[in-house]
Enzyme design. Structure first.
Site, PDB file in Angstrom:
ATOM      1  N   SER A 103      56.345 -50.099  -2.143  1.00  0.00           N
ATOM      2  CA  SER A 103      56.820 -49.383  -3.178  1.00  0.00           C
ATOM      3  C   SER A 103      58.317 -49.991  -3.568  1.00  0.00           C
ATOM      4  CB  SER A 103      56.880 -48.231  -3.558  1.00  0.00           C
ATOM      5  OG  SER A 103      57.463 -47.043  -2.530  1.00  0.00           O
ATOM      6  N   LYS A 158      62.274 -43.063  -1.989  1.00  0.00           N
ATOM      7  CA  LYS A 158      62.897 -44.154  -3.821  1.00  0.00           C
ATOM      8  C   LYS A 158      63.950 -44.065  -4.528  1.00  0.00           C
ATOM      9  CE  LYS A 158      57.725 -44.045  -4.117  1.00  0.00           C
ATOM     10  NZ  LYS A 158      56.843 -44.752  -4.091  1.00  0.00           N
TER      11      LYS A 158
END
Length: 296
Positions: A103, A158
């Site tokens: 991701s 993230k």
């Protein structure tokens, strides 16, 4: 069971045994060993005075045997300094993590082992998570590890896109922060080895922080709230696009692999007190040692 809890319990348990042995049991052992050795010496004074080595050696053997640390203490309290060192380093300085997915491609690859700075955003006591120091606030562009809001037993990583008060718009794969389009420059393609897909690679300038992102031009712009979204009253969704106002003490985060990342576009915001730390270094990737280095 949470590893931080296990490590803290081990530290406390071995620390108690170490302290009891050092300040209570060991002095008693030494005193008893000296007493028995002295008693043996007095009973065999004439032999010792005449220089009989076997008798002298027996007196020393009695002392050593009775003063020796029991094995169960050696294998518990004896590990306390090592466990304490690991606990302090991992809890307050740097904690290792392994990247499980793609991701954050191309910045982080699956299999990267990273270090996370635990004190930059303020120290928190492990397990109980209360603040010890305030630290600085995460900034746009920082790569952070945090507790996944929908399951706090899981750690996510993230990039910070929006800080408290920001308006974040993600429309047709274009990112706007407070109404300003974040510039991107085409930088060739990136081959995702896990999905065998060629992705478009860009240099994104996020409020002065330049980093790489990838997009899959075969996937449409998608942003739909999932069950458990923790900020629906702060977001508007329309035809796969999203506009959010970041609330106080929260952050909006996204993966650099924009079309393959479960992030704030789907489940909402990251609370400040759920941030584990700032990811800053790749210290190992078994399949590709050239990955070792700083995270940008």
């Amino acid at each position: 069971m949470n590893f931080s809890l296990v490590l803290m319990l081990l530290t406390v348990a071995t620390g108690i045994i170490w302290c009891l042995d050092r300040f209570l049991w060991r002095p008693k052992r030494l005193a008893r060993a000296k007493e028995e050795a002295d008693r043996f010496t007095e009973l065999n004074r004439s032999a010792i005075d005449s220089g009989e080595m076997s008798v002298i050696g027996e007196a020393q053997s009695i002392y050593q045997k009775l003063s020796a640390q029991p094995k169960w203490i050696e294998y518990t309290g004896g590990f306390f300094p090592v466990i304490l060192f690991v606990f302090v380093i991992r809890s307050f300085l740097a904690e290792p993590f392994r990247i499980p997915s793609g991701s954050m491609l191309p910045t982080l690859h699956s299999g990267d082992f990273i270090l996370v700075n635990k004190y930059e955003y303020g120290l928190r006591f492990p397990v109980f998570n209360f603040a010890i120091t305030e630290g600085s606030a995460p900034k746009r562009g920082d790569v952070i590890v945090f507790k996944y809001p929908l399951d706090e037993n899981v750690d996510f990583i993230k990039r910070v896109i929006g800080v408290p008060g920001d308006e974040i718009r993600y429309v047709d794969k274009k990112l706007y922060v407070n109404g300003k389009l974040q510039e991107t420059t085409v930088d060739g393609t990136f081959f995702d080895k896990e999905t065998y897909t060629d992705l478009k690679q860009f240099d994104e300038n996020l409020d002065g922080v330049v980093h790489k992102i990838v997009e899959n031009d075969k996937v449409p712009s998608m942003a739909r709230p999932v069950q458990g979204h923790n900020g629906l009253n702060q977001c508007l969704y329309n035809m796969g696009d999203v506009v959010c106002r970041v609330p106080k003490d929260h952050f909006f985060v996204m993966g650099d692999n924009r079309d393959n990342s479960a992030d704030s576009r789907y489940w909402g915001f990251v609370a400040r007190d759920k941030i584990v730390g700032h990811a800053f270094y790749i210290w190992l990737n078994i399949s590709d040692m050239s990955r070792i280095g700083s995270i940008h």
